[in-house]
Design a protein around this motif. Structure first.
Motif, PDB file in Angstrom:
ATOM      1  N   PRO A  70      -4.180  -8.512  -5.720  1.00 27.79           N
ATOM      2  CA  PRO A  70      -3.792  -8.345  -4.313  1.00 27.79           C
ATOM      3  C   PRO A  70      -4.085  -6.926  -3.838  1.00 27.79           C
ATOM      4  O   PRO A  70      -3.860  -5.959  -4.554  1.00 27.79           O
ATOM      5  N   VAL A  71      -4.616  -6.826  -2.636  1.00 28.06           N
ATOM      6  CA  VAL A  71      -4.951  -5.519  -2.071  1.00 28.06           C
ATOM      7  C   VAL A  71      -3.675  -4.939  -1.462  1.00 28.06           C
ATOM      8  O   VAL A  71      -2.937  -5.626  -0.761  1.00 28.06           O
ATOM      9  N   SER A  72      -3.423  -3.661  -1.741  1.00 28.72           N
ATOM     10  CA  SER A  72      -2.205  -3.036  -1.231  1.00 28.72           C
ATOM     11  C   SER A  72      -2.295  -2.864   0.292  1.00 28.72           C
ATOM     12  O   SER A  72      -3.377  -2.813   0.879  1.00 28.72           O
ATOM     13  N   LYS A  73      -1.129  -2.763   0.912  1.00 35.74           N
ATOM     14  CA  LYS A  73      -1.079  -2.627   2.378  1.00 35.74           C
ATOM     15  C   LYS A  73      -1.732  -1.330   2.830  1.00 35.74           C
ATOM     16  O   LYS A  73      -2.364  -1.278   3.881  1.00 35.74           O
ATOM     17  N   LYS A  74      -1.599  -0.301   1.999  1.00 33.41           N
ATOM     18  CA  LYS A  74      -2.186   0.984   2.336  1.00 33.41           C
ATOM     19  C   LYS A  74      -3.709   0.881   2.420  1.00 33.41           C
ATOM     20  O   LYS A  74      -4.339   1.371   3.358  1.00 33.41           O
ATOM     21  N   LYS A  75      -4.306   0.210   1.431  1.00 38.69           N
ATOM     22  CA  LYS A  75      -5.756   0.056   1.418  1.00 38.69           C
ATOM     23  C   LYS A  75      -6.228  -0.814   2.585  1.00 38.69           C
ATOM     24  O   LYS A  75      -7.278  -0.560   3.174  1.00 38.69           O
TER      25      LYS A  75
END
Length: 90
Positions: A70-75
């Motif tokens: 899962p891609v982090s929200k920051k990225k």
């Protein structure tokens, strides 16, 4: 004199007779040891490659596809800003 010339017509000279025996003996020895080693190495290599191919195709059919991290929200936020789309809630 004509009879003396044909005296040796049916006889093989000793030098050629020896060469014939060497040729006959070398043919009955069997395979060359270097050839046997080469055939064994090539056989093992082919077995390894075919086995890997079979295992790879079996794994492609039976294993489920890998889940992506899962891609982090920051990225995700950085990526959206790069593309020029504003993030929701800003």
């Amino acid at each position: 004199m004509a009879e003396d010339e044909f005296d040796f017509a049916n006889k093989i000279p000793p030098s050629f007779d020896h060469v014939g025996n060497v040729i006959k003996e070398s043919g009955s020895k069997g395979f060359n040891p270097g050839l046997i080693v080469l055939l064994v190495v090539i056989g093992l290599l082919l077995t390894f490659l075919v086995g890997n191919f079979v295992l790879y195709t079996y794994a492609q059919k039976t294993l489920p596809p890998r889940k992506k991290k899962p891609v982090s929200k920051k990225k995700m936020k950085k990526e959206r800003l790069r593309q020029g789309v504003s993030a929701p809630g800003e």
